[in-house]
Motif scaffolding. Structure first.
Motif, PDB file in Angstrom:
ATOM      1  N   LYS A 174     -17.445  15.778  36.284  1.00 56.11           N
ATOM      2  CA  LYS A 174     -16.102  15.351  36.673  1.00 56.11           C
ATOM      3  C   LYS A 174     -15.303  16.531  37.232  1.00 56.11           C
ATOM      4  N   LEU A 175     -15.417  17.688  36.569  1.00 61.41           N
ATOM      5  CA  LEU A 175     -14.741  18.882  37.084  1.00 61.41           C
ATOM      6  C   LEU A 175     -15.306  19.289  38.445  1.00 61.41           C
ATOM      7  N   GLY A 176     -16.576  18.963  38.680  1.00 60.87           N
ATOM      8  CA  GLY A 176     -17.244  19.369  39.920  1.00 60.87           C
ATOM      9  C   GLY A 176     -17.668  20.831  39.896  1.00 60.87           C
ATOM     10  N   TRP A 177     -17.784  21.397  38.706  1.00 55.04           N
ATOM     11  CA  TRP A 177     -17.994  22.838  38.599  1.00 55.04           C
ATOM     12  C   TRP A 177     -19.415  23.249  38.219  1.00 55.04           C
ATOM     13  N   GLY A 178     -20.331  22.298  38.184  1.00 50.53           N
ATOM     14  CA  GLY A 178     -21.719  22.647  37.886  1.00 50.53           C
ATOM     15  C   GLY A 178     -22.200  23.751  38.819  1.00 50.53           C
ATOM     16  N   TYR A 179     -21.702  23.709  40.047  1.00 48.03           N
ATOM     17  CA  TYR A 179     -22.058  24.699  41.074  1.00 48.03           C
ATOM     18  C   TYR A 179     -21.967  26.138  40.561  1.00 48.03           C
ATOM     19  N   TYR A 180     -20.876  26.440  39.835  1.00 48.98           N
ATOM     20  CA  TYR A 180     -20.646  27.831  39.414  1.00 48.98           C
ATOM     21  C   TYR A 180     -21.670  28.284  38.386  1.00 48.98           C
ATOM     22  N   SER A 181     -21.944  27.428  37.405  1.00 52.44           N
ATOM     23  CA  SER A 181     -22.925  27.803  36.386  1.00 52.44           C
ATOM     24  C   SER A 181     -24.306  27.934  37.016  1.00 52.44           C
ATOM     25  N   ILE A 182     -24.623  27.004  37.918  1.00 51.57           N
ATOM     26  CA  ILE A 182     -25.930  27.022  38.573  1.00 51.57           C
ATOM     27  C   ILE A 182     -26.078  28.286  39.419  1.00 51.57           C
ATOM     28  N   GLU A 183     -25.061  28.602  40.212  1.00 51.64           N
ATOM     29  CA  GLU A 183     -25.138  29.785  41.073  1.00 51.64           C
ATOM     30  C   GLU A 183     -25.204  31.077  40.258  1.00 51.64           C
ATOM     31  N   LEU A 184     -24.503  31.083  39.147  1.00 49.86           N
ATOM     32  CA  LEU A 184     -24.529  32.272  38.292  1.00 49.86           C
ATOM     33  C   LEU A 184     -25.925  32.471  37.715  1.00 49.86           C
ATOM     34  N   LEU A 185     -26.522  31.380  37.241  1.00 49.05           N
ATOM     35  CA  LEU A 185     -27.868  31.471  36.679  1.00 49.05           C
ATOM     36  C   LEU A 185     -28.877  31.894  37.757  1.00 49.05           C
ATOM     37  N   ARG A 186     -28.635  31.439  38.991  1.00 48.39           N
ATOM     38  CA  ARG A 186     -29.566  31.773  40.082  1.00 48.39           C
ATOM     39  C   ARG A 186     -29.513  33.252  40.452  1.00 48.39           C
ATOM     40  N   GLN A 187     -28.449  33.938  40.025  1.00 53.59           N
ATOM     41  CA  GLN A 187     -28.366  35.376  40.308  1.00 53.59           C
ATOM     42  C   GLN A 187     -29.312  36.170  39.429  1.00 53.59           C
ATOM     43  N   ILE A 188     -29.753  35.572  38.325  1.00 50.76           N
ATOM     44  CA  ILE A 188     -30.583  36.307  37.378  1.00 50.76           C
ATOM     45  C   ILE A 188     -32.007  36.407  37.931  1.00 50.76           C
ATOM     46  N   PRO A 189     -32.486  37.644  38.159  1.00 55.15           N
ATOM     47  CA  PRO A 189     -33.842  37.779  38.690  1.00 55.15           C
ATOM     48  C   PRO A 189     -34.842  37.238  37.662  1.00 55.15           C
ATOM     49  N   HIS A 190     -35.931  36.736  38.109  1.00 52.35           N
ATOM     50  CA  HIS A 190     -36.993  36.208  37.240  1.00 52.35           C
ATOM     51  C   HIS A 190     -36.605  34.909  36.562  1.00 52.35           C
ATOM     52  N   LEU A 191     -35.422  34.366  36.861  1.00 51.76           N
ATOM     53  CA  LEU A 191     -35.073  33.076  36.251  1.00 51.76           C
ATOM     54  C   LEU A 191     -35.254  31.974  37.297  1.00 51.76           C
ATOM     55  N   ASP A 192     -36.185  31.086  37.006  1.00 47.38           N
ATOM     56  CA  ASP A 192     -36.498  29.997  37.923  1.00 47.38           C
ATOM     57  C   ASP A 192     -35.751  28.760  37.412  1.00 47.38           C
ATOM     58  N   LEU A 193     -34.770  28.305  38.178  1.00 46.32           N
ATOM     59  CA  LEU A 193     -33.893  27.240  37.683  1.00 46.32           C
ATOM     60  C   LEU A 193     -34.272  25.880  38.255  1.00 46.32           C
ATOM     61  N   VAL A 194     -34.428  24.909  37.358  1.00 44.43           N
ATOM     62  CA  VAL A 194     -34.645  23.526  37.770  1.00 44.43           C
ATOM     63  C   VAL A 194     -33.355  22.786  37.469  1.00 44.43           C
ATOM     64  N   ILE A 212     -23.519  31.399  29.757  1.00 43.52           N
ATOM     65  CA  ILE A 212     -22.943  32.719  29.444  1.00 43.52           C
ATOM     66  C   ILE A 212     -23.850  33.489  28.481  1.00 43.52           C
ATOM     67  N   SER A 213     -24.459  32.779  27.524  1.00 44.87           N
ATOM     68  CA  SER A 213     -25.386  33.455  26.607  1.00 44.87           C
ATOM     69  C   SER A 213     -26.607  33.945  27.368  1.00 44.87           C
ATOM     70  N   ILE A 214     -27.074  33.135  28.338  1.00 47.63           N
ATOM     71  CA  ILE A 214     -28.235  33.536  29.137  1.00 47.63           C
ATOM     72  C   ILE A 214     -27.884  34.786  29.948  1.00 47.63           C
ATOM     73  N   LEU A 215     -26.672  34.776  30.490  1.00 53.29           N
ATOM     74  CA  LEU A 215     -26.192  35.923  31.259  1.00 53.29           C
ATOM     75  C   LEU A 215     -26.071  37.158  30.355  1.00 53.29           C
ATOM     76  N   ALA A 216     -25.532  36.937  29.159  1.00 52.48           N
ATOM     77  CA  ALA A 216     -25.339  38.050  28.228  1.00 52.48           C
ATOM     78  C   ALA A 216     -26.669  38.702  27.875  1.00 52.48           C
ATOM     79  N   GLU A 217     -27.700  37.874  27.758  1.00 50.27           N
ATOM     80  CA  GLU A 217     -29.037  38.399  27.462  1.00 50.27           C
ATOM     81  C   GLU A 217     -29.620  39.141  28.650  1.00 50.27           C
ATOM     82  N   ALA A 218     -29.278  38.647  29.853  1.00 53.40           N
ATOM     83  CA  ALA A 218     -29.952  39.155  31.050  1.00 53.40           C
ATOM     84  C   ALA A 218     -29.342  40.434  31.589  1.00 53.40           C
ATOM     85  N   ILE A 219     -28.064  40.671  31.304  1.00 48.12           N
ATOM     86  CA  ILE A 219     -27.449  41.851  31.944  1.00 48.12           C
ATOM     87  C   ILE A 219     -27.726  43.137  31.175  1.00 48.12           C
ATOM     88  N   ASP A 220     -27.730  44.198  31.948  1.00 47.75           N
ATOM     89  CA  ASP A 220     -27.774  45.542  31.392  1.00 47.75           C
ATOM     90  C   ASP A 220     -26.308  45.928  31.210  1.00 47.75           C
TER      91      ASP A 220
END
Lengths: 415, 413
Positions: A313-333, A398-406
């Motif tokens: 409804k917010l139309g904001w799935g795009y942001y979470s998806i794009e953020l996850l896609r920035q993580i190298p080695h993460l293959d997103l379905v 955000i937890s996935i991002l927290a794990e992935a960043i240096d």
């Protein structure tokens, strides 16, 4: 004079063209024949109810308030709002003890966190579940989310609060009940990521449950009271302290931004744009080149993203998806956007359990067929539902991002 | 957000254009204010059934030369046949099985039972070479008890007028009776879901086999195959006489499946489909559009090299009519219309209506104009365009498909 524009009600039911598209996308209709469907419960029923309130049908309680009818509507009719407002205005049914327990995430959370080991053990016991099932009508198949021994707020005050002023930029964090009472780790992850990109994180002066469960269980006066407290604190943060407000839960965010003015008549025009999801906040900074992320070298992982209803409804799935896609080695379905069936407290109610599982079935099958290591989503109740109904763990982006960043590397980049 | 192309409108035109561009390796977003008119699809795609003067068309490829230069087909010119074939290929390659040919129209059966000319038809449906084909046939017309969006009496009357004999039966199964508990939800899409669950289809087919003995044709409403077209082919295979699937009142089950299929193909190719969002504002200047803003994305702009307006006509809110003007709510592009409102309507409801020819004005490459100035990177496709009456001419789907492909190919250059 164009007379048409003066003949539109607050919830715009006159815009309905009777195209019936909403009925195709209602997740409840295919599984629960007692529900009259969004068209009948919404704009069609509204015409009758405006004549005489006794046309109100208590079966409107089967609406999940997922808003997928609104997303599908080609005429922008606020179908979900019409249904919820009708419940607020006409329902004669008093909330039961069970509904009050489920709705009062704040009070129950405070009590349960204090006695977390006892509560967690007790509600997991079979005889207790049986009693809850038969007396309270909370379905025995449900496992309550565990309560944390230490709330996020007390962790934050003890371990993080003092350091936050050191950062050059600042945000306030609407943590919500789930992070505070059940899963402080996600709150810690938000702090970790925001700190890494140079943002200090602060609590709001006062934070109450956003009220979504109160609204769906008919406790409207209490919901209004809490909404006013939250909006006042948000105002203080945005207008006086110049700190935008971020949240991790798509439902809390949606409730504060849209349900407050639409259902509770709590106006938020002046601050609405300053309340957003952390993933959107970070995406914006990345896109504007204001911050950078440095990732750790990690093992390849395949992850499925589930779009929660209020995220859709917010139309904001795009942001979470794009953020996850920035993580190298993460293959997103990206899974087909569909309701998981839990609907917050809806699926915990005994009478809704089969409906709830019926709605989610095709999503569970899709997840099982996706060949992933885990599932990502921005909603805590979707997480419970998917974890209860599939063998997969569910993590917040955000937890996935927290794990992935240096963290140190990212901090250096953003100095 | 940065894209190569942002398409405004997620119906047949927008999706076709998006699939073409995305499959060519560019990055697209489609912004769609709700679900599209494919949900009301007849199951057929018309290319050209009549000239504006009412002359019936049997070969669209030949007839197209007689259209006025303001007609979208005239701008496609001698590429018409090429794009008609490409459109059919794109649908089939996307998993939307269709049959038909742009050289000669065939006949589809309408929800009222009448035979109407058309170009491509979903494989769910049977098409006739001539409306006379039904003459002398014994037809069993089947409905589900309690399903009101299928007007068996009308259909039977039409079949009998066409020279067939027709018998109506209603079939009840316990699974459908459960659905009837909520009479307002006894609708095609919900029935189709029940039909696809458990062994309902098998039981239904068994009932049909038993009831259709001695008939030449069995006709059923289009309540099959919401998730996949498998249901329809199973049904057709298992009966030893021809099965005519007849489209129902909306929602259209085959139309929904088509929409979902096309969206799936677009997303699989990496496109973003933003459903339930509305473009509210655009950043323009020097004859270009730089970005658009939407309700959901607020201050985060959707920037792109190209924009495609595929927002539909009045019904889809792509065009708005006030008492004295018609406008495009997205870019406020120049619209061709007659300011004298008295000329908009013909009092005969079945006649051609002038307002239906109103739409966004474009140059020969389908670029829009704002205050008379051509916008270099903004194109319009589908029913938002001016210069044709989709209902009278029977060319709505054809204009959507062909202009979408034509514009997509011009963008790629």
């Amino acid at each position: 004079m164009n007379t048409q524009q003066y003949n539109i009600s607050d919830n715009n039911f006159e815009q309905c063209l009777k195209c019936t598209v909403c009925t195709v996308y209602c997740p409840v209709v295919p599984v629960n024949p007692n529900y009259p469907g969004p068209k009948q419960a919404g704009p069609d029923g509204e015409r009758l109810r405006l004549k005489r309130g006794e046309f109100f049908d208590e079966a409107l309680k089967y609406c999940l308030n997922c808003k997928r009818c609104e997303v599908a509507c080609p005429s922008n009719v606020r179908i979900g709002d019409i249904i919820q407002l009708a419940r607020i205005k006409y329902s004669q049914k008093k909330p039961s003890l069970r509904d009050m327990i489920l709705a009062n995430t704040d009070i129950v959370g405070t009590l349960s966190s204090t006695f977390a080991p006892i509560v967690n053990t007790t509600v997991a016991l079979k005889p207790v579940k049986a009693v809850m099932d038969s007396v309270l009508k909370i379905d025995k198949h449900r496992t309550f989310p565990k309560y944390a021994g230490q709330t996020f707020v007390s962790w934050f005050k003890k371990n993080a609060a003092d350091k936050q002023e050191l950062y050059p930029n600042h945000v306030s964090f609407f943590h919500g009940c789930y992070i505070n009472y059940n899963y402080p780790q996600l709150g810690k992850d938000v702090v970790k990521v925001m700190n890494a990109i140079g943002y200090g994180v602060h609590l709001l002066e006062k934070e109450k449950c956003c009220g979504v469960a109160l609204i769906s269980n008919g406790l409207i006066n209490q919901a209004k009271k809490q909404a006013h407290i939250n909006i006042e604190s948000i105002r203080k943060s945005v207008n006086e302290e110049k700190r935008p407000v971020i949240a991790a839960s798509s439902t809390c965010t949606f409730t504060i931004r849209d349900e407050y003015p639409h259902l509770l008549q709590v106006e938020n025009d002046d601050v609405r744009d300053s309340v957003e999801l952390a993933t959107r906040f970070i995406y914006r900074l990345l896109e504007e080149g204001k911050v950078k992320l440095k990732f750790r070298d990690t093992q390849p992982v395949r992850v499925a993203y589930h779009t929660p209803c209020h995220m859709e409804k917010l139309g904001w799935g795009y942001y979470s998806i794009e953020l996850l896609r920035q993580i190298p080695h993460l293959d997103l379905v990206v899974l087909d956007s569909q309701c998981c069936g839990i609907g917050g407290t809806y699926g915990f109610k005994k009478e809704n359990y089969p409906t709830s599982q019926g709605i989610g079935e095709s999503l569970f099958n899709q997840i099982k067929a996706a060949g992933v290591q885990y599932v990502a989503t921005d909603c805590e109740t979707c997480k419970w539902q998917i974890e209860m109904s599939t063998p997969y763990e569910v993590k917040h982006p955000i937890s996935i991002l927290a794990e992935a960043i240096d963290v140190e590397g990212t901090m250096k980049l953003n100095k | 957000m940065k894209f190569d192309t942002v398409i405004i409108g997620g119906g047949l035109a927008g999706l076709t254009c998006g699939i073409r561009l995305q499959q060519a390796g560019t990055k697209c977003a489609i912004v769609s204010a709700g679900q599209s008119a494919l949900h009301f699809s007849s199951g057929s795609f018309d290319l050209l059934n009549e000239l504006p003067d009412g002359t019936p068309v049997s070969n669209p490829e030949e007839a197209v030369a007689q259209l006025d230069k303001s007609h979208p087909y005239a701008k496609i010119g001698d590429r018409f046949t090429h794009y008609a074939q490409e459109a059919k290929q794109l649908l089939i390659a996307s998993g939307v099985g269709v049959h038909g040919d742009s050289k000669h129209n065939t006949y589809r059966i309408s929800p009222m039972g009448t035979a109407l000319p058309t170009w491509l038809t979903l494989d769910d449906f049977t098409t006739l070479e001539s409306p006379d084909e039904l003459k002398g046939k014994k037809i069993l017309l089947v409905n589900i008890t309690g399903f009101l969006d299928f007007n068996t009496k009308f259909v039977a009357d039409a079949f009998e007028t066409a020279g067939a004999s027709c018998q109506i039966v209603a079939i009840s199964l316990p699974e459908f009776e459960r659905l009837r508990q909520s009479p307002t939800e006894m609708r095609s899409a919900n029935i189709a879901r029940v039909m696809e669950s458990g062994s309902v289809l098998e039981t239904f087919i068994a009932r049909l086999q038993e009831k259709s003995k001695g008939f030449d044709i069995v006709a059923v409403p289009a309540i099959f195959g919401l998730a996949s077209s498998q249901t329809v082919s199973t049904l057709k295979k298992q009966l030893d006489i021809p099965v005519y699937v007849i489209s129902t009142m909306p929602p259209s089950v085959p139309g929904i499946r088509t929409q979902q299929r096309l969206r799936h193909v677009f997303e699989q190719a990496g496109g973003y489909y933003m459903l339930g969002d509305t473009v509210v504002n655009a950043e323009t200047g020097d004859g270009r559009v730089y970005s658009v803003y939407t309700v959901n994305h607020g201050d985060i702009a959707l920037q792109a090299d190209h924009f495609v307006l595929a927002s539909g006509s009045f019904f889809s809110n792509g065009l708005y009519a006030l008492m004295d003007r018609v406008f495009d709510p997205v870019f406020d592009a120049d619209v061709e219309f007659d300011p004298n409102r008295n000329t908009w309507y013909n009092p005969s409801v079945f006649a051609s209506q002038r307002y239906r020819t109103f739409g966004v004005a474009t140059d020969e490459r389908f670029r829009i104009k704002i205050h008379g100035k051509i916008q270099e990177n903004v194109y319009a496709i589908g029913s938002v365009l001016s210069g044709f009456d989709a209902l009278q001419e029977g060319c709505g789907a054809g204009v959507s498909l062909l202009t979408a492909l034509y514009v997509a190919d011009n963008l790629k250059k």
